[in-house]
Design a protein around this motif. Structure first.
Motif, PDB file in Angstrom:
ATOM      1  N   ALA A 284       4.531  -3.100   8.910  1.00  0.00           N
ATOM      2  CA  ALA A 284       5.183  -2.025   9.672  1.00  0.00           C
ATOM      3  C   ALA A 284       4.367  -1.618  10.893  1.00  0.00           C
ATOM      4  O   ALA A 284       4.921  -1.248  11.924  1.00  0.00           O
ATOM      5  N   ARG A 285       3.067  -1.709  10.791  1.00  0.00           N
ATOM      6  CA  ARG A 285       2.192  -1.369  11.922  1.00  0.00           C
ATOM      7  C   ARG A 285       2.131  -2.495  12.941  1.00  0.00           C
ATOM      8  O   ARG A 285       1.537  -2.341  14.003  1.00  0.00           O
TER       9      ARG A 285
ATOM     10  N   THR B 168       2.856  -1.848   4.731  1.00  0.00           N
ATOM     11  CA  THR B 168       2.251  -0.949   5.714  1.00  0.00           C
ATOM     12  C   THR B 168       1.664  -1.751   6.868  1.00  0.00           C
ATOM     13  O   THR B 168       1.852  -1.405   8.040  1.00  0.00           O
TER      14      THR B 168
END
Length: 109
Positions: A76-77, A73
């Motif tokens: 991905a950010r 996560t």
């Protein structure tokens, strides 16, 4: 930058668990702030290694799948080395707070 609620903070545990959490914390620091070669090795370990990563996480008293999911996560950010303005791609070491304070708050390890 990172929320302390990203991973549940565990200040308790055996000496061995705390030692392995420090290993994970150091790997996370290298991934985010380390020299490029260290960063690549850390990223390979954190995202592609299935044997040792699981063993290290288990020794640290952590769920390897949960940690990897949260790291994915973050990646991905775009919260990684390319987006940190103070990132310098040299072999100079950045002065970071001690892992016990920074790493445990940021990554819950």
């Amino acid at each position: 930058m990172f929320k302390s609620s990203m991973l549940q903070i565990h200040d308790k545990g055996t000496a061995e668990e705390r030692l392995w959490r420090a290993v994970i914390t150091k790997t996370l620091e290298e991934w985010i702030c380390g020299p490029l070669s260290f960063s690549r090795k850390a990223e390979q370990f954190l995202f592609d290694d299935n044997k040792d990563f699981k063993a290290v996480c288990s020794s640290a008293g952590m769920d390897p799948e949960r940690l990897r999911k949260r790291l994915m996560t973050i990646r991905a950010r775009g919260i990684q080395k390319e987006n940190i303005p103070f990132r310098v791609r040299t072999h100079k070491r950045l002065s970071l707070p001690q892992p016990a304070s920074w790493g445990q708050r940021a990554f819950g390890v």
